[in-house]
Scaffold this active site. Structure first.
Site, PDB file in Angstrom:
ATOM      1  CB  CYS A 183      -1.593 -14.505   1.954  1.00 30.28           C
ATOM      2  SG  CYS A 183      -1.231 -13.656   0.410  1.00 30.28           S
ATOM      3  CG  HIS A 222       1.586 -14.366   4.405  1.00 30.00           C
ATOM      4  ND1 HIS A 222       1.960 -15.205   3.381  1.00 30.00           N
ATOM      5  CD2 HIS A 222       1.188 -13.201   3.825  1.00 30.00           C
ATOM      6  CE1 HIS A 222       1.795 -14.573   2.230  1.00 30.00           C
ATOM      7  NE2 HIS A 222       1.337 -13.363   2.473  1.00 30.00           N
ATOM      8  CG  ASN A 251       3.155 -12.693  -0.871  1.00 35.29           C
ATOM      9  OD1 ASN A 251       2.760 -13.830  -0.609  1.00 35.29           O
ATOM     10  ND2 ASN A 251       2.411 -11.623  -0.672  1.00 35.29           N
TER      11      ASN A 251
HETATM   12  C1  LIG Z   1       4.180  -2.516  -2.045  1.00 35.52           C
HETATM   13  C2  LIG Z   1       5.127  -1.998  -0.968  1.00 35.52           C
HETATM   14  C3  LIG Z   1       6.405  -2.812  -0.936  1.00 35.52           C
HETATM   15  C4  LIG Z   1       5.477  -0.550  -1.279  1.00 35.52           C
HETATM   16  O1  LIG Z   1       6.365  -0.078  -0.302  1.00 35.52           O
HETATM   17  P1  LIG Z   1       6.166   1.364   0.334  1.00 35.52           P
HETATM   18  O2  LIG Z   1       7.300   1.611   1.233  1.00 35.52           O
HETATM   19  O3  LIG Z   1       4.773   1.383   0.902  1.00 35.52           O
HETATM   20  O4  LIG Z   1       6.287   2.284  -0.925  1.00 35.52           O
HETATM   21  P2  LIG Z   1       5.205   3.284  -1.548  1.00 35.52           P
HETATM   22  O5  LIG Z   1       4.048   2.498  -2.098  1.00 35.52           O
HETATM   23  O6  LIG Z   1       4.893   4.339  -0.503  1.00 35.52           O
HETATM   24  O7  LIG Z   1       6.019   3.879  -2.720  1.00 35.52           O
HETATM   25  C5  LIG Z   1       7.150   4.704  -2.497  1.00 35.52           C
HETATM   26  C6  LIG Z   1       7.717   5.058  -3.844  1.00 35.52           C
HETATM   27  O8  LIG Z   1       8.368   3.896  -4.406  1.00 35.52           O
HETATM   28  C7  LIG Z   1       7.888   3.691  -5.721  1.00 35.52           C
HETATM   29  N1  LIG Z   1       7.926   2.263  -6.024  1.00 35.52           N
HETATM   30  C8  LIG Z   1       6.924   1.345  -5.908  1.00 35.52           C
HETATM   31  N2  LIG Z   1       7.382   0.140  -6.296  1.00 35.52           N
HETATM   32  C9  LIG Z   1       8.666   0.311  -6.665  1.00 35.52           C
HETATM   33  C10 LIG Z   1       9.665  -0.562  -7.147  1.00 35.52           C
HETATM   34  N3  LIG Z   1       9.430  -1.864  -7.348  1.00 35.52           N
HETATM   35  N4  LIG Z   1      10.878  -0.053  -7.388  1.00 35.52           N
HETATM   36  C11 LIG Z   1      11.152   1.237  -7.223  1.00 35.52           C
HETATM   37  N5  LIG Z   1      10.251   2.112  -6.764  1.00 35.52           N
HETATM   38  C12 LIG Z   1       9.018   1.658  -6.485  1.00 35.52           C
HETATM   39  C13 LIG Z   1       6.492   4.273  -5.727  1.00 35.52           C
HETATM   40  O9  LIG Z   1       6.085   4.602  -7.034  1.00 35.52           O
HETATM   41  C14 LIG Z   1       6.666   5.499  -4.869  1.00 35.52           C
HETATM   42  O10 LIG Z   1       7.234   6.515  -5.643  1.00 35.52           O
HETATM   43  P3  LIG Z   1       6.778   8.041  -5.454  1.00 35.52           P
HETATM   44  O11 LIG Z   1       7.127   8.383  -4.046  1.00 35.52           O
HETATM   45  O12 LIG Z   1       7.579   8.757  -6.474  1.00 35.52           O
HETATM   46  O13 LIG Z   1       5.312   8.045  -5.708  1.00 35.52           O
HETATM   47  C15 LIG Z   1       4.427  -2.049   0.419  1.00 35.52           C
HETATM   48  O14 LIG Z   1       3.385  -1.116   0.470  1.00 35.52           O
HETATM   49  C16 LIG Z   1       3.902  -3.399   0.745  1.00 35.52           C
HETATM   50  O15 LIG Z   1       4.627  -4.357   0.862  1.00 35.52           O
HETATM   51  N6  LIG Z   1       2.570  -3.505   0.970  1.00 35.52           N
HETATM   52  C17 LIG Z   1       1.961  -4.759   1.293  1.00 35.52           C
HETATM   53  C18 LIG Z   1       1.825  -5.583   0.065  1.00 35.52           C
HETATM   54  C19 LIG Z   1       1.511  -7.012   0.358  1.00 35.52           C
HETATM   55  O16 LIG Z   1       2.030  -7.580   1.276  1.00 35.52           O
HETATM   56  N7  LIG Z   1       0.661  -7.598  -0.464  1.00 35.52           N
HETATM   57  C20 LIG Z   1       0.337  -8.958  -0.396  1.00 35.52           C
HETATM   58  C21 LIG Z   1      -0.690  -9.209   0.609  1.00 35.52           C
HETATM   59  S1  LIG Z   1      -0.814 -10.909   0.951  1.00 35.52           S
END
Ligand SMILES: CC(C)(COP(=O)(O)OP(=O)(O)OC[C@H]1O[C@@H](n2cnc3c(N)ncnc32)[C@H](O)[C@@H]1OP(=O)(O)O)[C@@H](O)C(=O)NCCC(=O)NCCS
Length: 315
Positions: free
Chosen positions: A103, A242, A272
């Site tokens: 990215c 980004h 993204n």
């Molecule tokens: C992926 C992301 C959105 C997850 O959000 P979060 O607030 O960290 O959520 P968590 O990973 O802690 O998950 C919380 C819960 O939601 C659930 N969950 C994950 N994706 C889900 C979705 N699409 N819909 C519903 N629930 C979801 C998880 O399983 C977890 O459940 P649990 O508590 O029963 O285990 C976040 O971590 C993120 O954006 N990270 C950066 C990713 C990124 O930018 N990547 C590209 C880099 S260039």
């Protein structure tokens, strides 16, 4: 910019994986994203974006003297996507190569283009383009809701001494490579029936770890670039980070001390798009009249690698 016409909404995703529109919007800020057709490759979107940028710059693509494609979703393992873009544009002769910085790729490309222009090149195309939809695991709700497809391009030319890149800050920490990568298909894990069956050709991501590193890397790089450009948060007319997750963007913006109304986002519409988010956002901000001559813009990014880059430029 060049985006595929097909829109995939959160509501449609609800029917594909165990998720909800509310969860996606609350945790990421994304409402919908674009998805490439089956016969569309990254080079198709990149070629479209370069063609438009050349029109805008009143330049024939054949007059480019270098072509840099920033992408993680290459057309083929070799040759570079940039060479496929040349073929699709019907141009040849100028050096064409890819930058693999996830990215952060567009800002890496911009840094290289600036250096090439400083060394005497007259018109360097930098295009960030991705077809993420072909490398995400559509059964993994933790990743498939995040990404979208698209491309954006810029033509970098010698400036008038008043506008252009004022300062930049870029780097990488390869120790963090395993937190976000596509495991199979390269020399580490060549493609086999087993790798395909195990879904190893798709995005593997530790979302929480990426999140924390992203906020720190994006804000630190932006602050360092602003310091080197000798500008303060008050001087910044627009921040174009980004676009991965609105919460990451907001946290980075706050750490830079830039007010909310001066951050520009297209994340809700496109998700993204990795290396394409910054040039697409830049294009839309400009089309909406949010960018004027003399404005000071800061862009900052993080990505697989782990890479980061920030650029301060005067429009
Ligand atoms: C992926 C992301 C959105 C997850 O959000 P979060 O607030 O960290 O959520 P968590 O990973 O802690 O998950 C919380 C819960 O939601 C659930 N969950 C994950 N994706 C889900 C979705 N699409 N819909 C519903 N629930 C979801 C998880 O399983 C977890 O459940 P649990 O508590 O029963 O285990 C976040 O971590 C993120 O954006 N990270 C950066 C990713 C990124 O930018 N990547 C590209 C880099 S260039």
């Amino acid at each position: 910019m060049c985006l595929p016409p097909r829109v995939l909404t959160n509501r449609e995703l609800e029917r594909m994986v165990d998720t909800s529109d509310e969860w996606i919007q609350e945790r990421t800020g994304i409402r919908e994203r674009r998805i490439a057709d089956a016969d569309m490759a990254t080079s198709d979107l990149c070629a479209g974006a370069v063609r438009q940028a050349c029109d805008d710059a009143r330049l024939e693509p054949a007059a480019l003297d270098a072509l840099i494609v920033a992408t993680s979703t290459t057309d083929t393992l070799f040759p570079s996507t940039a060479c496929w873009v040349q073929r699709k544009l019907g141009i040849k002769g100028m050096p064409a190569f890819d930058v693999s910085a996830g990215c952060s790729g567009f800002l890496y490309g911009l840094e290289l283009a600036s250096a090439l222009v400083a060394a005497g090149h007259r018109a360097v195309a930098v295009v960030g383009g991705e077809v993420m939809s072909k490398v995400v695991n559509w059964k993994d709700r933790g990743t498939c809701v995040l990404f979208g497809d698209g491309a954006g391009a810029a033509i970098v030319t010698p400036g008038d001494g008043r506008s252009g890149v004022l300062a930049s800050n870029w780097g990488a920490d390869g120790n963090l490579a395993p937190i976000l990568y596509q495991p199979a298909g390269g020399t580490q894990m060549p493609a086999s029936h087993e790798t395909v069956e195990a879904g190893r050709h798709t995005v593997h991501m530790e979302g929480n770890t990426v999140f924390k590193h992203a906020v720190v890397a994006m804000s630190s790089a932006a602050v360092a670039a602003m310091r080197d450009a000798e500008v303060t948060a008050d001087d910044i007319t627009l921040m174009i980070p980004h676009q991965a997750n609105l919460r990451i963007m907001e946290a980075a913006r706050e750490r830079c001390g830039i007010p909310r109304e001066r951050m520009y986002s297209v994340l809700h519409k496109y998700g993204n798009m990795s290396a394409a988010t910054i040039p697409v956002a830049l294009h839309e901000a400009r089309s909406e009249g949010r960018i004027h001559d003399g404005d000071v813009i800061v862009s900052t990014a993080f990505g697989t690698g782990f890479t980061w880059a920030a650029t301060v430029l005067r429009w």
